[in-house]
Design an enzyme around this catalytic site. Structure first.
Site, PDB file in Angstrom:
ATOM      1  N   GLU A 867       0.805  -1.222   0.000  1.00  0.00           N
ATOM      2  CA  GLU A 867       0.000   0.000   0.000  1.00  0.00           C
ATOM      3  C   GLU A 867       0.838   1.273   0.000  1.00  0.00           C
ATOM      4  O   GLU A 867       0.475   2.263  -0.624  1.00  0.00           O
ATOM      5  CB  GLU A 867      -0.900   0.014   1.244  1.00  0.00           C
ATOM      6  CG  GLU A 867      -2.364  -0.156   0.965  1.00  0.00           C
ATOM      7  CD  GLU A 867      -2.721  -1.561   0.533  1.00  0.00           C
ATOM      8  OE1 GLU A 867      -3.694  -1.713  -0.210  1.00  0.00           O
ATOM      9  OE2 GLU A 867      -2.011  -2.504   0.913  1.00  0.00           O
ATOM     10  N   ILE A 868       1.957   1.273   0.690  1.00  0.00           N
ATOM     11  CA  ILE A 868       2.665   2.531   0.961  1.00  0.00           C
ATOM     12  C   ILE A 868       3.088   3.286  -0.302  1.00  0.00           C
ATOM     13  O   ILE A 868       3.011   4.520  -0.334  1.00  0.00           O
ATOM     14  CB  ILE A 868       3.866   2.303   1.923  1.00  0.00           C
ATOM     15  CG1 ILE A 868       4.442   3.640   2.396  1.00  0.00           C
ATOM     16  CG2 ILE A 868       4.929   1.430   1.296  1.00  0.00           C
ATOM     17  CD1 ILE A 868       3.495   4.474   3.214  1.00  0.00           C
TER      18      ILE A 868
END
Length: 906
Positions: A867-868
């Site tokens: 996700e990051i």
């Protein structure tokens, strides 16, 4: 029909073909050369690339009537095999070029054609070639693909050996933290990895092909469905409508919070009373062939009474708007945040106040492989559904009541999957397959066209966000006020959880002692809101990160230094009041600072009267997990040959679940001294592996990784003798010690309360982004020149896989910033129309720097990863545009006409 003599991969073939059939379909269906993939079906993705008489062509748009008798055709199968890899395939593996792997055969064939023509290409030659031939990749960010071609060229020129690029096991035997290629790499680079459509060609005789009858309006009452004409069409076995569904004909949205005003049963499997969005499924035609099914689907007559179409949250919130789901208000969930003292007194007295309104768009996922699946009854009387599901056990429970079976009568299997990026958190395909298989009693198969992929799968929910900051004159943040509206489309699944993300991530990364805000989930008639990489983070952090730049400008501060002053340190808390588990953001800014200062100098020096260059930065934060005490389970078994098998449902949508599982298990089992090939993986079949939880929210490396670690440690403990040596399988059996063990792990976290306060995640991810752009003043066109990321995802399990996640996420962030949208149903229903970023839209200059802060609760110190990189690189792009030319785009995407309008206003 025409007869052709072709030489395919060096073998003479005589074929009788339909002259209107595509070369791709003939290769796939008549010769079973399934290394030829069909993605878009419109010549826009290059997955179907083959070499025809020495020229690269896209075979999906090459009709057989254009193929000359005696022509030569080369597919990926003719380039290399698993036991005899071509240098291009060797290099592709070494650089992690195959992530999901769906586009890989097309790229490798394309690269072969390039190197046949140009043995000494430059990096720009490679990028120009892939751009010209429309080779599209959604996973990688392209950098590794260019790297692979450059190394393959060196091998072919004799400047290096294939052995030089192959992975070498370190002397200590440890694979954790190395570049071990994922276990599926060989199959992916040789085209032998069978995706859903490939398995569909290998289904048994008697399999029915499905075609959907779908709504072509976005909101209507259904007055009647007439299937009589369709049922008389050739090859039609049955036309399935809601009347044939044995269960309650609903997919449950699994309402997360009791304050949600809906009941979660709002999505019909097959529409019965109403149509809620364009593309809604009304009937399923089941026929002997795909062509017959599609022809019959055109004959189904649906009588509709059209209703007002609310295509945005503001429209659905208007006073005169009717309820889309009668009995449930269009605004069906409210999320508040209240942290620290009241904000109003702080804003009244604050020396500096800034505020802004922001909009993040309905970003489409744009996988190259459209949604696909099959279903059948097994010998045990269970319904088996194969699909791209990234939540196998979750989906089982979401569809079981709707299709009318008990959960133990359903088996869910994930096929090798060509990317999902989150859209397969929605089990629509799975329910349709289940209903059709039950209604016909025969195996069934369904493969979406790309138009269906775009119009009938979920999208990132658009979000309207207002943010206000109060600050001291030195830049210290005092308070934040927020308001956010989530346009979640017509179906409620996970809408409340998505809206909670606004409370968790607006302003994330900064110590803000006082916060007040309110968000809401709104039902509309546009595409339903599905999970998408970052899930609420890109929407929430966009506004606060743009506003940080506005605050810096108002204070006369440097944007990076303003962030440095306010990021988490000891004593800081997140927006939920949780203490960060690590405090690496100051260190990350220290690492970026010299690069940032050089970038600013470079932008100034290289700007001209016609092209202005700029630099933008931002901070991204995301949690690894699904809130609160998230958990996972695996099985670990000692085999007769004293190897170990790990059974899990760590679903893989291209991110490398196989590599994650193998790396974690190998690290945990190091006392046994096993080589990686002695660890086997049985994955993603609910009849064989336990509930490991869905692959979303960057949870798998933490949750399932910890479960693998726990299972391996329990197995080691049971194998350990008094002298600290280890029992063999034979000794375990002789002593009646179980050889198969369950590993379970639950996160030490708590859910948030009604004000968004709590400790929802045990592990977070932190990112620092810097974009360098060039803006053409005459056109408003923005070109990405470089993007840099400093990432803290804890200890890195597999560097090759994690690098790919970072580059790929950054590329999707650039698309979100500049081109991607699904607002206009007609205009945005193709890859190109939706703004898919090809290789020349993504910079070749991408740099990722890791700060590996060990996570106390992560397996071997790891946090999540996927996700990051998409939390907010788009904000850094927008900030860079402003730095370049003084135009601040607050509503995505930053299309050239928007930038140009801003320049004209200036």
């Amino acid at each position: 029909m025409i007869k052709l003599n072709l030489t395919v991969n060096g073998v003479p073939r005589t074929l009788v073909v339909d002259p209107e059939e595509s070369l791709a379909d003939v290769l796939r269906k008549q010769l079973l050369l399934t290394g030829v993939k069909v993605g878009c079906g419109q010549g826009q993705c290059g997955a179907c690339s083959v070499i025809l008489d020495g020229k690269l062509v896209r075979s999906c748009v090459t009709k057989m009537k254009r193929v000359a008798d005696g022509a030569g055709v080369t597919t990926v199968e003719g380039i290399g095999t698993p036991d005899n890899l071509h240098p291009i395939q060797e290099a592709w593996m070494a650089h992690g070029g195959a992530q999901c792997g769906f586009c890989t055969p097309g790229f490798i064939v394309s690269a072969k054609a390039l190197l046949d023509e140009n043995s000494r290409p430059s990096r720009e030659d490679v990028r120009d070639w892939f751009q010209k031939h429309r080779n599209a990749c959604r996973c990688t960010g392209y950098k590794q693909l260019t790297d692979a071609v450059m190394d393959a060229a060196k091998i072919l020129r004799g400047e290096m050996r294939a052995a030089d690029v192959r992975y070498k096991l370190p002397a200590d035997g440890r694979v954790w933290g190395t570049n071990l290629p994922r276990p599926s790499a060989v199959a992916k680079v040789t085209g032998t990895w069978d995706f859903g459509a490939d398995l569909g060609l290998k289904m048994p005789e008697g399999t029915l092909h499905l075609a959907l009858v779908q709504a072509t309006v976005s909101h209507a009452n259904i007055k009647g469905i007439d299937t009589s004409e369709a049922e008389k069409m050739p090859g039609v076995y049955k036309v399935v409508t809601h009347k044939n569904v044995k269960g309650k004909n609903r997919i449950t949205g699994l309402i997360t919070f009791p304050t949600n005003k809906g009941d979660g049963w709002d999505r019909p499997i097959l529409c019965d009373e109403k149509v809620f969005q364009y593309g809604d499924a009304i009937a399923i035609v089941c026929a002997e062939t795909e062509k017959q099914a599609k022809a019959a689907a055109e004959k189904v007559k649906v009588d509709l009474e059209q209703l007002p179409e609310y295509m945005s949250a503001p429209a659905a919130m208007a006073e005169d708007a009717i309820e889309i789901h009668p009995g449930t208000p269009n605004v069906y969930y409210i999320q508040k945040i209240a942290k620290g003292p009241e904000t109003k007194p702080l804003f009244d007295k604050a020396p500096v106040v800034v505020e802004g309104d922001f909009y993040t768009s309905r970003q489409p996922h744009l996988p190259i492989e459209p949604d696909v699946g099959c279903a059948y009854m097994n010998e045990q009387g269970q319904l088996v559904i194969h699909s791209k599901s990234i939540g196998l056990h979750l989906h089982l429970y979401m569809i079981a009541p709707g299709i009318g079976l008990e959960a133990d009568k359903i088996v869910m299997v994930q096929n090798p999957t060509g990317g999902t990026f989150g859209y397969k958190f929605s089990p629509t395909m799975e329910a349709l397959l289940g209903v059709a298989a039950m209604a016909t009693g025969r195996p069934v198969y369904l493969n979406y066209t790309y138009h269906q992929q775009q119009t009938y799968t979920g999208k990132r929910s658009p979000q309207f966000t207002t943010v206000r900051f109060a600050a001291e004159k030195d830049g210290k943040l005092l308070a934040m006020e927020t308001d956010w509206t989530v346009d979640h489309g017509p179906y409620s699944e996970f809408g409340d959880l998505l809206t909670l993300r606004g409370a968790q991530f607006i302003g994330a990364g900064y110590d803000i002692p006082s916060i007040r805000g309110e968000g809401r989930t709104v039902c509309t008639n546009h595409a339903w809101g599905a999970a998408f990489r970052g899930y609420g983070g890109p929407e929430s952090e966009f506004g606060s990160e743009l506003l940080m730049d506005e605050l810096a400008e108002k204070l006369g501060m440097d944007p990076l230094e303003l962030r440095y002053k306010n990021v988490y340190r000891k004593g800081s808390t997140t927006p939920t009041g949780q203490d960060p588990e690590v405090y690496s953001l100051p260190e990350m800014i220290d690492i970026l600072r010299p690069k940032y200062q050089e970038a600013l100098k470079r932008a100034k020096a290289n700007s001209t009267a016609e092209v202005k260059r700029g630099v933008g930065v931002c901070v991204g934060v995301y949690g690894a997990g699904l809130d609160g005490p998230d958990s996972s389970e695996v099985f670990v078994e000692l085999n007769e040959d004293n190897g170990v098998t790990v059974y899990s449902c760590w679903e893989d949508h291209g991110q490398g679940a196989d590599a994650g599982s193998l790396g974690t298990a190998h690290e945990a089992l190091r006392p046994l001294g096993l080589s990686p090939d002695k660890i086997r993986l049985v994955m993603n079949d609910t009849s064989k592996a336990p509930n490991s939880g869905p692959a979303g929210g960057s949870r798998s490396q933490v949750m399932t990784g910890n479960a693998i670690k726990a299972g391996c440690e329990l197995l080691l403990a049971s194998m350990r003798k008094a002298d600290k040596s280890y029992r063999t399988h034979a000794e375990m059996v002789a002593e009646k010690i179980p050889t198969k063990i369950s590993g379970k792990w639950t996160a030490p976290a708590t859910n948030c309360d009604e004000n968004g306060q709590g400790k929802p995640f045990c592990c977070y991810m932190y990112g620092l982004f810097m974009s360098e752009v060039a803006v053409e003043l005459a056109t408003g066109k923005t070109t990405m020149e470089k993007i840099t990321m400093v990432a803290d995802i804890g200890k890195v399990n597999n560097r090759l896989v994690v690098d790919g996640q970072m580059y790929g996420g950054l590329a999707q962030g650039i698309g979100l910033a500049l081109t991607e949208d699904y607002e206009d149903i007609k205009k945005h229903s193709t890859l190109a129309g939706a703004g898919f970023p090809y290789i020349k839209q993504i910079p070749d200059n991408m740099e990722v720097i890791y700060v590996e802060s060990e996570r106390p609760d992560g397996p071997f110190g790891a946090s999540g990863a996927g996700e990051i990189p998409l939390t907010c690189p788009h904000a850094s792009v927008i900030n860079a545009i402003y730095n370049a030319c003084g135009v601040r785009i607050t509503k995505l995407p930053a299309l050239p006409e928007k930038v140009l309008a801003g320049l004209k206003t200036k």
